[in-house]
Design an enzyme around this catalytic site. Structure first.
Site, PDB file in Angstrom:
ATOM      1  N   CYS A 127       0.814  -1.223   0.000  1.00  0.00           N
ATOM      2  CA  CYS A 127       0.000   0.000   0.000  1.00  0.00           C
ATOM      3  C   CYS A 127       0.849   1.276   0.000  1.00  0.00           C
ATOM      4  CB  CYS A 127      -0.973  -0.011   1.169  1.00  0.00           C
ATOM      5  SG  CYS A 127      -0.212  -0.424   2.739  1.00  0.00           S
ATOM      6  N   HIS A 241      -2.688   6.546   4.446  1.00  0.00           N
ATOM      7  CA  HIS A 241      -1.247   6.764   4.625  1.00  0.00           C
ATOM      8  C   HIS A 241      -0.847   8.090   3.966  1.00  0.00           C
ATOM      9  CE1 HIS A 241      -1.029   2.802   6.098  1.00  0.00           C
ATOM     10  NE2 HIS A 241      -0.382   2.181   5.137  1.00  0.00           N
TER      11      HIS A 241
HETATM   12  P1  NAP Z   1      -7.337  -7.803   8.908  1.00  0.00           P
HETATM   13  O1  NAP Z   1      -8.275  -6.678   9.127  1.00  0.00           O
HETATM   14  O2  NAP Z   1      -6.548  -8.297  10.049  1.00  0.00           O
HETATM   15  O3  NAP Z   1      -8.157  -9.006   8.264  1.00  0.00           O
HETATM   16  C1  NAP Z   1      -7.556 -10.258   8.050  1.00  0.00           C
HETATM   17  C2  NAP Z   1      -8.526 -11.156   7.304  1.00  0.00           C
HETATM   18  O4  NAP Z   1      -7.858 -12.394   7.054  1.00  0.00           O
HETATM   19  C3  NAP Z   1      -9.766 -11.493   8.123  1.00  0.00           C
HETATM   20  O5  NAP Z   1     -10.869 -11.657   7.258  1.00  0.00           O
HETATM   21  C4  NAP Z   1      -9.379 -12.818   8.748  1.00  0.00           C
HETATM   22  O6  NAP Z   1     -10.485 -13.647   9.060  1.00  0.00           O
HETATM   23  C5  NAP Z   1      -8.621 -13.450   7.605  1.00  0.00           C
HETATM   24  N1  NAP Z   1      -7.762 -14.517   8.124  1.00  0.00           N
HETATM   25  C6  NAP Z   1      -6.793 -14.405   9.042  1.00  0.00           C
HETATM   26  N2  NAP Z   1      -6.268 -15.627   9.293  1.00  0.00           N
HETATM   27  C7  NAP Z   1      -6.932 -16.508   8.515  1.00  0.00           C
HETATM   28  C8  NAP Z   1      -6.854 -17.904   8.315  1.00  0.00           C
HETATM   29  N3  NAP Z   1      -5.999 -18.673   8.986  1.00  0.00           N
HETATM   30  N4  NAP Z   1      -7.678 -18.475   7.406  1.00  0.00           N
HETATM   31  C9  NAP Z   1      -8.574 -17.732   6.726  1.00  0.00           C
HETATM   32  N5  NAP Z   1      -8.702 -16.384   6.868  1.00  0.00           N
HETATM   33  C10 NAP Z   1      -7.885 -15.790   7.742  1.00  0.00           C
HETATM   34  O7  NAP Z   1      -6.256  -7.460   7.786  1.00  0.00           O
HETATM   35  P2  NAP Z   1      -6.394  -6.501   6.514  1.00  0.00           P
HETATM   36  O8  NAP Z   1      -5.836  -5.193   6.856  1.00  0.00           O
HETATM   37  O9  NAP Z   1      -7.759  -6.583   5.948  1.00  0.00           O
HETATM   38  O10 NAP Z   1      -5.334  -7.151   5.533  1.00  0.00           O
HETATM   39  C11 NAP Z   1      -5.605  -8.326   4.829  1.00  0.00           C
HETATM   40  C12 NAP Z   1      -4.516  -8.576   3.794  1.00  0.00           C
HETATM   41  O11 NAP Z   1      -4.431  -7.461   2.916  1.00  0.00           O
HETATM   42  C13 NAP Z   1      -3.127  -8.806   4.336  1.00  0.00           C
HETATM   43  O12 NAP Z   1      -2.483  -9.742   3.496  1.00  0.00           O
HETATM   44  C14 NAP Z   1      -2.481  -7.472   4.194  1.00  0.00           C
HETATM   45  O13 NAP Z   1      -1.079  -7.562   4.070  1.00  0.00           O
HETATM   46  C15 NAP Z   1      -3.094  -7.001   2.880  1.00  0.00           C
HETATM   47  N6  NAP Z   1      -3.116  -5.551   2.750  1.00  0.00           N
HETATM   48  C16 NAP Z   1      -3.649  -4.787   3.716  1.00  0.00           C
HETATM   49  C17 NAP Z   1      -3.663  -3.429   3.550  1.00  0.00           C
HETATM   50  C18 NAP Z   1      -4.219  -2.526   4.597  1.00  0.00           C
HETATM   51  O14 NAP Z   1      -4.128  -1.325   4.415  1.00  0.00           O
HETATM   52  N7  NAP Z   1      -4.797  -3.010   5.676  1.00  0.00           N
HETATM   53  C19 NAP Z   1      -3.140  -2.844   2.409  1.00  0.00           C
HETATM   54  C20 NAP Z   1      -2.606  -3.660   1.425  1.00  0.00           C
HETATM   55  C21 NAP Z   1      -2.601  -5.014   1.616  1.00  0.00           C
HETATM   56  P3  NAP Z   1     -11.042 -13.750  10.570  1.00  0.00           P
HETATM   57  O15 NAP Z   1     -11.933 -12.554  10.753  1.00  0.00           O
HETATM   58  O16 NAP Z   1     -11.804 -15.028  10.548  1.00  0.00           O
HETATM   59  O17 NAP Z   1      -9.872 -13.763  11.486  1.00  0.00           O
END
Ligand code: NAP
Length: 355
Positions: A127, A241
């Site tokens: 990001c 950001h």
């Molecule tokens: P988040 O709010 O912590 O959400 C994580 C998601 O992954 C939840 O739906 C969670 O499900 C699921 N998850 C976690 N462990 C799992 C497992 N063992 N099996 C299946 N599902 C699982 O994180 P996020 O910010 O949305 O980020 C998600 C992804 O996007 C990451 O790879 C991150 O690097 C990428 N990303 C994030 C951003 C950002 O700004 N946040 C930007 C670019 C990329 P549960 O609710 O069931 O735990």
């Protein structure tokens, strides 16, 4: 219309997919929401109807045409092969495949040509790299970029839903001694503080986030030698950001072919930067010097465009300009960029089938 799955549907990025599919009228015929066992049975609303979340498994992608992965790199490594074998196109928000030479790493406005109608796996960049490059890539039309120096001001949402909640809880606790939430110990205090990005530091002294931005930016721009120095900092901002950026060109600004009167140097180069950025898709120039109005994360939150301003010559260097950018990294830095990739693939594929 397409059968679509979101892996990570309950997360901070996952929720944005649901909103974007509705807002952009993404052609969803059926939607599968996937997460961990913890969320199985939870219900999320899409197009006014509740959809149950399922625990992801190897067979979750049968019949799926577009699978948006947003559940961390290890889930992507584990489940992308199942999704691709089942015939789905995977658009992956994690870092799992970004630096794989066979996987296109795409910001559609910048290097959409890196993918083809046949691409079955496309990676969404980090990001902070997306916010940086949305501001910097258009400037290539002014001259060859030699070096970028950037400092980030990264919001809690970059760390997912749990980190956003943590910032809210800690801020409440700091203001009200009667509310005391348990403090996990894996981060420095967050409320009224800032700290170096919470990823491991490598042998060069850079954290993982900084290293990703350096290498992913080179891949996206097709400039393997590009010099980038970066410091990534988390700030107590909930969403979006911001980045302070200095771009050094290979030739002095005074020799640049800029349009209009006074071509070459002075205010003209700043005007040229403003013009190039205001013509760039996905960028909005916010650069009001008299009003002291420049990009802020609050203004960028919920916006699809990356805001860019504080456009000025670097008075310490004859070939450099400085900028300040804010972008909603849950949108352009993640879910929106992923949906735009899918939209481009759909266009490419329908052009191929019509052709
Ligand atoms: P988040 O709010 O912590 O959400 C994580 C998601 O992954 C939840 O739906 C969670 O499900 C699921 N998850 C976690 N462990 C799992 C497992 N063992 N099996 C299946 N599902 C699982 O994180 P996020 O910010 O949305 O980020 C998600 C992804 O996007 C990451 O790879 C991150 O690097 C990428 N990303 C994030 C951003 C950002 O700004 N946040 C930007 C670019 C990329 P549960 O609710 O069931 O735990």
């Amino acid at each position: 219309m397409y059968s679509v799955a979101i892996l990570g549907a309950t997360g901070a990025v996952g929720g944005e997919f649901l909103r974007l599919f509705e807002q952009r009228r993404f052609p969803v015929s059926s939607l599968r929401l996937l997460a961990s066992e913890r969320s199985a049975g939870k219900r999320l609303v899409f197009q006014g109807k509740e959809v149950a979340v399922e625990a992801v498994g190897p067979r979750s992608f049968e019949g799926v045409e577009y699978a948006f992965f947003s559940a961390g790199a290890s889930r992507s490594r584990e489940f992308a092969p199942f999704a691709i074998d089942a015939g789905a196109t995977v658009i992956d928000n994690s870092s799992a495949f970004r630096m794989d030479a066979n996987v296109p790493l795409v910001i559609p406005e910048i290097n959409g040509q890196a993918m083809t109608a046949e691409s079955k796996l496309v990676a969404v960049p980090n990001c902070s790299a997306i916010v940086l490059l949305m501001a910097v890539a258009p400037l290539r039309s002014l001259g060859k970029i030699e070096r970028i120096i950037v400092s980030t001001y990264q919001s809690a949402s970059g760390g997912g839903a749990a980190m956003m909640q943590r910032l809210v809880d800690e801020t409440r606790d700091a203001l009200d001694p009667n509310t005391q939430h348990p403090t996990p110990t894996n981060l420095p205090p967050y409320a009224f503080n800032l700290f170096s990005h919470n990823t491991p530091i490598n042998e060069h002294g850079y954290n993982e986030e900084e290293w990703k931005v350096i290498h992913e930016s080179r891949k996206i721009l097709g400039m393997p030698e590009l010099k980038i120095n970066i410091t990534c900092i988390r700030v107590p901002v909930l969403r979006a950001h911001s980045e302070s950026i200095t771009v050094e060109f290979g030739t002095p600004l005074s020799t640049m072919p800029v349009r209009g009167e006074g071509a070459g140097g002075g205010e003209a180069i700043e005007d040229a930067v403003r013009r190039v950025l205001s013509e760039a898709r996905g960028v909005r120039v916010v650069d009001d010097r008299p009003g002291n109005n420049f990009p802020t994360p609050l203004e960028a939150s919920g916006q699809e465009d990356v805001l860019v301003g504080r456009i000025r010559r670097d008075v310490s260097h004859p070939s450099a300009i400085s900028l300040f950018a804010s972008g909603d990294q849950l949108l352009k830095g993640a879910a929106l960029n992923a949906v735009q990739i899918a939209e481009e693939l759909i266009k490419m594929r329908s052009a191929v089938s019509v052709g």
